[in-house]
Design an enzyme around this catalytic site. Sequence first.
Site, PDB file in Angstrom:
ATOM      1  N   HIS A 161      41.146  14.832  43.551  1.00  0.00           N
ATOM      2  CA  HIS A 161      42.102  14.473  44.609  1.00  0.00           C
ATOM      3  C   HIS A 161      41.828  13.064  45.147  1.00  0.00           C
ATOM      4  CE1 HIS A 161      45.210  15.029  47.462  1.00  0.00           C
ATOM      5  NE2 HIS A 161      45.078  16.325  47.637  1.00  0.00           N
ATOM      6  N   ASP A 340      57.190  19.485  30.358  1.00  0.00           N
ATOM      7  CA  ASP A 340      57.526  20.026  29.041  1.00  0.00           C
ATOM      8  C   ASP A 340      56.816  19.203  27.971  1.00  0.00           C
ATOM      9  OD1 ASP A 340      58.614  20.918  26.683  1.00  0.00           O
ATOM     10  OD2 ASP A 340      60.665  20.381  27.156  1.00  0.00           O
TER      11      ASP A 340
END
Length: 347
Positions: A161, A340
């Site tokens: 992060h 995808d």
Amino acid sequence: MEALTINGGAMTVRKFKPVMVQPESETPDGFYFLSSLDQAIPFTMMTIYRYEKGSGNVGEVLKQALSKVLVLYYPLAGSMAISSEGRFIVELTKKGVPYVEAEANCSMDMLGDVRVPDLDVTNKLIYTDPKAKTILETPLLTAQVTKFKCGRFTLGVGISHSLVDGVSGMNFVNSWAQIARGKPVTAVPFHDRTLLKSRVPPQIKYPYDDFVQIADTSDTESLYQRDPLVHKLFVFDADRIAATKKLALSEGKVQFGTEALPENYFGNAVVTTASLCSAGELCERPILFAVEQIQKAVEQLDEEYVRSRMDFVDTYKPPLSSVGTLVISSWTRLAYGMSDFGWGDPS
């Protein structure tokens, strides 16, 4: 391989030896600046993407695409270090990214609803370096592809992060997916984090309630030490969200606004803001009160507020209050549906 009992079955995951994936071509050397916004959240975000179909070469496709995308997102192949000023900084060591292929002995159906947090499942499907004991030893990015007996697969990603917020993290994953599909990258990262350096001299203009230290009257610290942490998922579908908005609107005038964040900035462009009130007020007053408190806190956020906050943090180095604090972070606009890699969107 230890078996994990889940949903009435025993799941084992065989993880092969990690391969260190390097950027495909030359990338910058030296050190990579991290802003004060990056300093505040030095932990690993873990995400599991589930795909309903795959192919025998899915692991190789993702590995080759990772090598290509790391040319653009080269800091992720480096290592966390401490600067001479005592701040986190990325050393561009080109150490590489641990990439693991794995095989599960079961169908993906055994996982059930992967949206419900389960640390045991996460540990099976996301690679963590067992030798890493500190933040400085923890990889900035890991990737694990796990194939299931049913032909489906998961991609488990662990990412620091300190390097990314939700938006830039998703930009990375979706860029990786575009390359895997043979498409051009549409979100080329902007790397100059010095735009968020604190000012010299500092110009602090606001109080910051998120750093107010609250007295632990409920002895919360001992409760955390004594009782196990329990993960819960509360689902708010479109109908429930609409009903909640209707309830708030019925109590008075309230507006639901939108925010804008800079596109393609690679790093943390998110700050916290806070509202102080008692638990009794939240329980006893109408929901409109809570909405208004959140709105007032959000309305403070403009560029000067953020710049002043960064100056405040770098000057005083205050800890965020960990007692009596509820943190709300919206992920509703993150582009998860675009990940995808060539076998459809994740489910």
